[in-house]
Design an enzyme around this catalytic site. Structure first.
Site, PDB file in Angstrom:
ATOM      1  N   GLU A  55      37.284  46.432  38.313  1.00 40.06           N
ATOM      2  CA  GLU A  55      35.967  46.009  37.837  1.00 40.06           C
ATOM      3  C   GLU A  55      34.862  46.778  38.555  1.00 40.06           C
ATOM      4  OE1 GLU A  55      33.417  41.786  37.642  1.00 40.06           O
ATOM      5  OE2 GLU A  55      35.325  41.923  38.743  1.00 40.06           O
ATOM      6  N   LYS A 124      31.785  41.502  30.200  1.00 35.45           N
ATOM      7  CA  LYS A 124      32.400  40.324  30.814  1.00 35.45           C
ATOM      8  C   LYS A 124      31.853  39.063  30.160  1.00 35.45           C
ATOM      9  CE  LYS A 124      33.434  38.608  35.496  1.00 35.45           C
ATOM     10  NZ  LYS A 124      33.270  38.920  36.946  1.00 35.45           N
ATOM     11  N   CYS A 180      37.919  40.061  35.381  1.00 34.54           N
ATOM     12  CA  CYS A 180      38.010  39.135  36.507  1.00 34.54           C
ATOM     13  C   CYS A 180      37.944  37.664  36.117  1.00 34.54           C
ATOM     14  CB  CYS A 180      36.950  39.487  37.544  1.00 34.54           C
ATOM     15  SG  CYS A 180      37.372  38.849  39.191  1.00 34.54           S
TER      16      CYS A 180
END
Length: 688
Positions: A55, A124, A180
């Site tokens: 990330e 994200k 994540c």
């Protein structure tokens, strides 16, 4: 797609993927892109088609408020442009993490790049803003996106959390990107992606490390892969991220359907590339057979229909890429001794549970069993004795009979008596030769007059006489006949139909393969559950040639050892059990089974061996031999023996590898042709 060599993993629906953890410098995209490309080149040279980075790897996760600085944004865009430009000469799809400005907002993105083209960018979805995390200070979530496209490196590309990347040249390879925290929420985006067809779920992470977190991540990723019947790739930020308030371990994981295929070294101060070969066909087989997976797809079909599909041609190497995945030679037998001992205990518990429940249901307290001194009847006798112990009945209620015929060897007859005595069952002997001779005479068979005509009639008269005696003995004593035949014999049709060893009142070994039977008996010896005398005879039985003992040795009819070899006729059980597992459990095409067998069996020095097999008995099989015995297996399994399995007596299923009960795992026509299987084998597997 061009024809690939038989030896290439890509021809058989495997795919090599990589999780990369580069060294980084905070807010130094020029340095970070160098490290990224170095690992990308290494991956491409290794035949990897998908390489995943952490990330925000081009900028670093810990840049904090520097993310809003124009200088850093300019440097990130330049780094992205370089990744795109240099990817033109890299035979791997790259997935890199970078901050992307769009619509006046900043998004934390995973960017997929292949051969000079940006495939798409995925923002994200879930930004953590608790404890040490405050991502909402810098970033906007995917739900705030207002456009379907974004410009990266001068290319207008798909943008959003609704992207699936579908390979058009590797069946079953569909990857999805999440970042994540997306994988930590109760309903992660990857779950919906899996229902929509994604098989390779990718998580770019910058998860910091605290005590116990690595174990939790590992459990989370393996459980995701199991729940979604998918692969799950996880790359966490490592050395070089700022340690102002946190620390980083660079955990890299590749999981598949509940198994951890590969993991990197945590806290490494050097770049890492962790590779694994994914089995796409196995994932497809499990999804195909799991009807509840399809039901779940139906329940979310409206959301799934909105996902966008981006087509990609994977840079698949044209030459040989040898499979590096461990393929166990004995898929029914764990190589690890501790796991194997637990498996053996569980199998025997299931067998005893099945027989004891049947006895309780019928109100009977006795069983009748034929004991030959071979593997199958030995395990069945052990189960019968244990069943009496469980029911609180005397082992004398096991009425065990050895029934010597025309070819019974001294060794097996002696071992049968020794075993019955050691287990404390009621032991008796019935010589079937007189009754078998009378039947041969009734049939007008030359063998009744001493002419050595050892045909199938000669053999089956003996098998039929044994079973007929057992059933009448059961009638006489108010008992059940316990069947002894195993899964391997049923698969190969290596049993006498109807009045032979095919039939019983209740079978205990019917879903236990021959290779596992050996270890069940060995486990009984190792645990000493029946004492030294039993251990000695059980060891002798394990060392005896597998034989039906129906055809005598002309030179010495009373030979001390079996004169027939089952494996000379039906093939090596260790190899045929391998073929059975992959055909029954996954339905693979024959060429793929042959490829897996070649990988597992060609080199006896590669991979793990169960410790029961001494070094001088560790066999190797060339591809031509594998092809020969696989053809024999296919003819027997698909075409010539299903009618026997269609009328099987009851028996407990013991393993996820499947059973052949017509009321359970396997329901097939008795009149099928094996032509399609044999043709596929002949066309696609070379002779050497």
């Amino acid at each position: 797609m061009r024809e690939l060599p038989f030896e290439s993993l890509y021809r058989h629906d495997f795919a090599r993927v990589a999780v990369a953890v580069p060294r980084v410098r905070v807010a130094d995209p020029a340095y970070n892109v160098e490290q990224t490309l170095a690992l990308a080149r290494e991956a491409a040279a290794d035949g990897v088609v998908l390489t995943v980075f952490p990330e925000l790897g081009l900028s670093c996760y810990t840049a904090d408020d520097l993310f809003h600085q124009d200088a850093l944004d300019d440097a990130v865009q330049a780094a992205l442009a370089r990744v795109v430009a240099e990817s033109a000469d890299l035979d791997t799809v790259l997935v890199v993490g970078a901050p992307v400005r769009a619509q006046g907002r900043l998004f934390n993105c995973a960017v997929a790049v292949c051969r000079g083209a940006v495939l798409g960018a995925v923002p994200k979805s879930y930004l953590p803003n608790y404890r040490e995390f405050y991502e909402k200070r810098q970033f906007a979530a995917a739900r705030e996106n207002l456009d379907t496209h974004v410009t990266i490196a001068g290319q207008r590309v798909p943008f959003g959390a609704d992207l699936l990347f579908v390979a058009n040249n590797l069946d079953g390879f569909v990857f999805h990107l999440e970042i994540c925290e997306d994988g930590w929420v109760p309903l992660p985006p990857s779950g919906y992606a899996a229902l929509a067809g994604a098989t390779v779920l990718v998580n770019l992470s910058a998860s910091n490390i605290v005590i116990g977190k690595a174990d939790y991540r590992r459990a989370l990723c393996t459980s995701h892969s199991a729940r979604y019947l998918a692969a799950y790739l996880y790359s966490a930020a490592g050395h070089g991220e700022s340690t102002t308030d946190l620390a980083w371990d660079g955990q890299a994981l590749v999981c598949e359907n509940g198994d951890l295929l590969a993991e990197g070294v945590r806290f490494a101060d050097h770049p890492q590339l962790v590779t694994a070969d994914l089995d796409l066909r196995r994932l497809a087989a499990d999804r195909l057979r799991t009807s509840s997976f399809a039901d779940n797809v139906h329940d979310h079909r409206e959301r799934l229909a909105r996902l966008r599909r981006v087509e990609v041609e994977l840079p698949i190497p044209g030459g040989v890429v040898e499979l590096r995945r461990e393929i166990e030679r004995f898929p029914y037998v764990p190589a690890d001794p501790a796991v194997r001992n637990d498996r053996c205990a569980e199998v025997q518990h299931i067998q005893v549970e099945g027989l004891s429940t049947r006895l309780r249901a019928t109100g009977m307290e006795r069983v009748v069993i034929g004991v030959s001194g071979g593997l199958d009847s030995t395990q069945a006798l052990i189960v019968a004795a244990e069943t009496m112990d469980r029911l609180g009945l005397p082992r004398a209620n096991v009425l065990a009979y050895t029934m010597p015929g025309f070819a019974t060897s001294t060794r097996t007859r002696t071992d049968a008596h020794r075993l019955m005595d050691a287990l404390g069952v009621t032991a008796q002997e019935i010589d079937i030769r007189p009754s078998a001779t009378q039947m041969l005479r009734d049939l007008g068979h030359p063998a009744a007059d001493g002419v050595p005509q050892y045909d199938i009639t000669y053999e089956n008269v003996q098998a039929g006489e044994r079973t007929s005696h057992l059933f009448r003995l059961a009638n006489q004593h108010g008992a059940l006949v316990v069947g002894t035949g195993d899964l391997s014999e049923l698969a190969l049709g290596w049993c006498t139909f109807g009045v032979g060893d095919h039939m019983a009142h209740y079978s205990v070994n019917a879903s236990v393969p021959k290779t596992l039977i050996k270890y069940l008996i060995a486990w009984s010896v190792e645990t000493g559950q029946f004492g030294p005398a039993a251990g000695e005879v059980l060891t002798s039985i394990l060392q005896t040639e597998i034989s039906p003992e129906l055809v005598p040795d002309n030179a010495d009819p009373t030979t001390a050892a079996p004169s027939q070899s089952s494996e000379a006729t039906v093939g090596p059980y260790e190899l045929q059990d391998f073929h059975l597992y992959y055909l029954l459990r996954f339905g693979y095409r024959p060429s793929r089974i042959a490829y897996l067998a070649r990988h597992a069996w060609a080199d006896p020095n590669r991979g793990r061996w169960p410790d029961l097999i001494p070094a001088d008995q560790r066999n190797a099989y060339e591809l031509a031999t594998i092809k020969r015995w696989l053809a024999e297996f296919l003819r027997r399994f698909v075409q010539t023996s299903q009618f026997k399995r269609s009328t099987l007596p009851n028996a407990p299923k013991v393993g996820s590898g499947g059973s052949l009960s017509p009321r359970g795992d396997w329901r097939a026509p008795s009149d099928a042709s094996a032509a399609a299987w044999l043709d596929e084998l002949e066309r696609n597997v070379p002779d050497a």
